[in-house]
Design a protein around this motif. Structure first.
Motif: not given
Length: 229
Positions: A183, A211, A216
């Motif tokens: 990211d 990922r 997140s």
């Protein structure tokens, strides 16, 4: 600081290099070929236990593999030399940077991948930079985030980033590899170009494309708000 697991990984690398030579030899007696196959099995077991962080069992397995190969060497069946441990432990310096708010499985995946590449150095973003990029103040202070990251087993050292120049810590640490998370805003080619202008032309820049799940910090905050607010 060199850990037992670091040393075991070096032993495994040493054995695997010898096994590559040994398995390529065609004119071997079946009995000697069987001993090499046993050494391969022990080396495979050593890697398995190392991944499980069972360094003692891994060490025992790789020691058996070394002993089997040495038995063939002392009989002049195969010829090789073990690399000195001091040479094997010179691992590349790998730099990872990020905010590391709410340490989650995605962060661990990134740090573990970095550790597989070499010795891990982490740059933790300052509160001011966090706010500038995220558009909000961090829930966890920079010192708290630094404390958590520097205690992750894969990390050799963690430092604060620079509030004005994000390249400054990279120039100071002089890594061999920079590993970007999936990211992160900058692309490998762009970062490599900037580092070359700073005199770091030999730094390899990679980006972790995959990922683990949808982890997140922003999603964690949303889940907390939806569940408890």
């Amino acid at each position: 600081m060199t850990t037992l697991c670091d040393r075991v990984k070096a032993y495994i690398d040493n054995v695997e290099q010898v096994l590559q030579q040994a398995t390529a030899i065609r004119e071997l007696d079946p009995r000697h070929r069987y001993i090499i196959e046993l050494a391969c099995s022990y080396a495979s077991d050593a890697k398995y236990y190392l991944e499980k962080n069972d360094c003692f069992t891994s060490l025992a397995c790789i020691a058996y593999a070394e002993g089997l190969l040495d038995s063939l060497r002392y009989q002049n069946i195969i010829s090789f030399n073990w690399k000195p441990l001091s040479e094997l432990l010179k691992r590349p310096r790998v730099l990872v940077a990020g905010s590391f708010e709410f340490l989650h499985p995605g962060h661990i995946y990134l740090l573990k991948r970095a550790w597989e590449l070499g010795e891990v150095y982490v740059v933790v973003s300052r509160n001011r930079n966090f706010t500038r990029f995220k558009g909000r103040e961090p829930i966890m202070d920079e010192k708290e985030r630094l404390l958590i990251v520097e205690n992750v087993k894969y990390v050799s050292k963690a430092i604060m980033g620079d509030e004005e120049d994000f390249l400054k810590p990279i120039v100071e640490l002089k890594p061999d590899i920079v590993l970007l998370g999936p990211d992160q805003w900058i692309q490998p080619d762009e970062l490599k170009s900037l580092l070359e202008k700073k005199g770091l032309s030999n730094v390899r820049v990679e980006k972790l494309e995959s990922r683990i799940g949808e982890w997140s910090s922003s999603r964690i905050i949303e889940r907390i708000k939806n569940k408890y607010c």
